[in-house]
Design an enzyme around this catalytic site. Structure first.
Site, PDB file in Angstrom:
ATOM      1  N   GLN A  30      -0.583   6.154   3.614  1.00 53.84           N
ATOM      2  CA  GLN A  30       0.194   6.393   4.838  1.00 53.84           C
ATOM      3  C   GLN A  30      -0.626   6.092   6.092  1.00 53.84           C
ATOM      4  OE1 GLN A  30       3.469   6.919   5.014  1.00 53.84           O
ATOM      5  NE2 GLN A  30       3.431   6.747   2.786  1.00 53.84           N
TER       6      GLN A  30
ATOM      7  N   LYS B  66      -2.997   3.753   6.385  1.00 54.21           N
ATOM      8  CA  LYS B  66      -3.026   2.296   6.552  1.00 54.21           C
ATOM      9  C   LYS B  66      -1.686   1.804   7.095  1.00 54.21           C
ATOM     10  CE  LYS B  66      -6.248   0.876   2.921  1.00 54.21           C
ATOM     11  NZ  LYS B  66      -6.339   0.019   1.734  1.00 54.21           N
TER      12      LYS B  66
ATOM     13  N   ARG C 184      -9.680  -3.087  10.200  1.00 51.09           N
ATOM     14  CA  ARG C 184      -8.286  -3.420   9.891  1.00 51.09           C
ATOM     15  C   ARG C 184      -7.595  -3.978  11.131  1.00 51.09           C
ATOM     16  NH1 ARG C 184      -7.423   0.947   8.042  1.00 51.09           N
ATOM     17  NH2 ARG C 184      -8.387   0.417   6.064  1.00 51.09           N
TER      18      ARG C 184
ATOM     19  N   ASP D 165      -7.409  -5.006   1.599  1.00 53.09           N
ATOM     20  CA  ASP D 165      -8.385  -4.287   0.793  1.00 53.09           C
ATOM     21  C   ASP D 165      -9.578  -4.083   1.704  1.00 53.09           C
ATOM     22  OD1 ASP D 165      -8.845  -3.108  -1.816  1.00 53.09           O
ATOM     23  OD2 ASP D 165     -10.586  -4.423  -1.866  1.00 53.09           O
TER      24      ASP D 165
ATOM     25  N   THR E 271       0.837  -1.201   0.000  1.00 55.94           N
ATOM     26  CA  THR E 271       0.000   0.000   0.000  1.00 55.94           C
ATOM     27  C   THR E 271       0.869   1.247   0.000  1.00 55.94           C
ATOM     28  OG1 THR E 271      -1.785   1.173   1.140  1.00 55.94           O
ATOM     29  CG2 THR E 271      -0.172   0.102   2.542  1.00 55.94           C
TER      30      THR E 271
ATOM     31  N   PHE F  64      -9.058   8.950   7.925  1.00 59.84           N
ATOM     32  CA  PHE F  64      -9.111   9.203   6.480  1.00 59.84           C
ATOM     33  C   PHE F  64     -10.425   8.657   5.926  1.00 59.84           C
ATOM     34  CE2 PHE F  64      -8.370   4.974   4.538  1.00 59.84           C
ATOM     35  CZ  PHE F  64      -8.085   4.243   5.677  1.00 59.84           C
ATOM     36  N   GLY F  65     -10.593   8.757   4.648  1.00 57.23           N
ATOM     37  CA  GLY F  65     -11.759   8.171   3.982  1.00 57.23           C
ATOM     38  C   GLY F  65     -13.072   8.588   4.631  1.00 57.23           C
ATOM     39  N   TYR F  66     -13.867   7.605   4.999  1.00 56.03           N
ATOM     40  CA  TYR F  66     -15.209   7.872   5.522  1.00 56.03           C
ATOM     41  C   TYR F  66     -15.216   8.060   7.051  1.00 56.03           C
ATOM     42  CZ  TYR F  66     -16.503   6.287   0.862  1.00 56.03           C
ATOM     43  OH  TYR F  66     -16.608   6.166  -0.497  1.00 56.03           O
TER      44      TYR F  66
END
Ligand code: IMP
Length: 202
Positions: A10, A12, A191, A67, A7, A162-164
């Site tokens: 950063q 993750k 995760r 993923d 990946t 991050f993301g949602y």
């Protein structure tokens, strides 16, 4: 154990390093891998396997790929495997043109589109999913999955993660992932749980 995380994200990477402090985790770039592996499978596990195998073949090192994505019940599992590309794949051109100047970056645009898709829906329950594949150069593979449950807020709360994250209210933490500290999130996140399950197998 030294391994490569397939990946470039950063966030993750930091989460993986925090959960596996006793492992030396190189980023794909640190291991000399700069390709963008196309995620052509329709499951998280399938896409994680594609990434882990590609990095293992190119570097000859043990490779760890995740993923992950968000599944919203009222949207029949959307955005799912398209979480990272949600607005660019599904938002109408007009909507994108109107919202692009208002949103800073892809994640913000995806969150705005999710709010749009949930307008008028009363059931806002959702979960994050994460599939992990650890690929060894001798062909052995370990896989693990993790989930975390909650609901989608009607507006963003917090700026962490991050993301949602700012839209995801966690059942476990009773606050949004955007309001949670890193360690707090890792203890209950999809995760974190997938990596803990992988750790057990190791
Ligand atoms: P991937 O990099 O293909 O696994 O895409 C994952 C996408 O799902 C990210 O770009 C985010 O939009 C979303 N996602 C996955 N994990 C998380 C998380 O922990 N918090 C918020 N969004 C996440």
């Amino acid at each position: 154990m030294k391994l490569v995380a397939a990946t470039g994200n950063q966030h993750k990477l930091r989460e993986m390093r925090e959960i596996f402090p006793d492992f030396e985790i190189l980023s794909a770039a640190e291991a000399g891998f700069f390709e963008d592996v196309e995620e052509t499978e329709n499951t998280f596990l399938g896409n994680a396997r594609l990434k882990a195998r590609a990095v293992m073949r190119a570097t000859g090192l043990i490779s760890l790929a995740d993923d992950s994505g968000l599944a919203v019940d009222a949207l029949l599992g959307e955005p799912g495997v398209y979480s990272a590309r949600y607005s660019s794949m599904f938002a109408p051109e007009e909507w994108l043109r109107a919202h692009m100047p208002l949103c800073e970056g892809k994640d913000a645009l995806n969150r705005a589109f999710l709010l749009e898709r949930l307008k008028g829906k009363t059931d806002r329950s959702a979960h994050f999913c994460c599939a992990i594949v650890l690929c060894f150069p001798d062909g052995r593979e370990l896989t693990a999955e993790g989930r975390t449950f909650g609901h989608i807020l009607t507006e963003e709360r917090g700026t962490n993660g991050f993301g949602y994250d700012p839209l995801f209210f966690s059942d476990d933490l009773q606050k949004s992932f955007g309001e949670a500290g890193e360690a707090e999130k890792n203890a209950v996140s999809h995760r974190g749980r997938a990596l803990a399950a992988l750790r057990e197998q190791l």
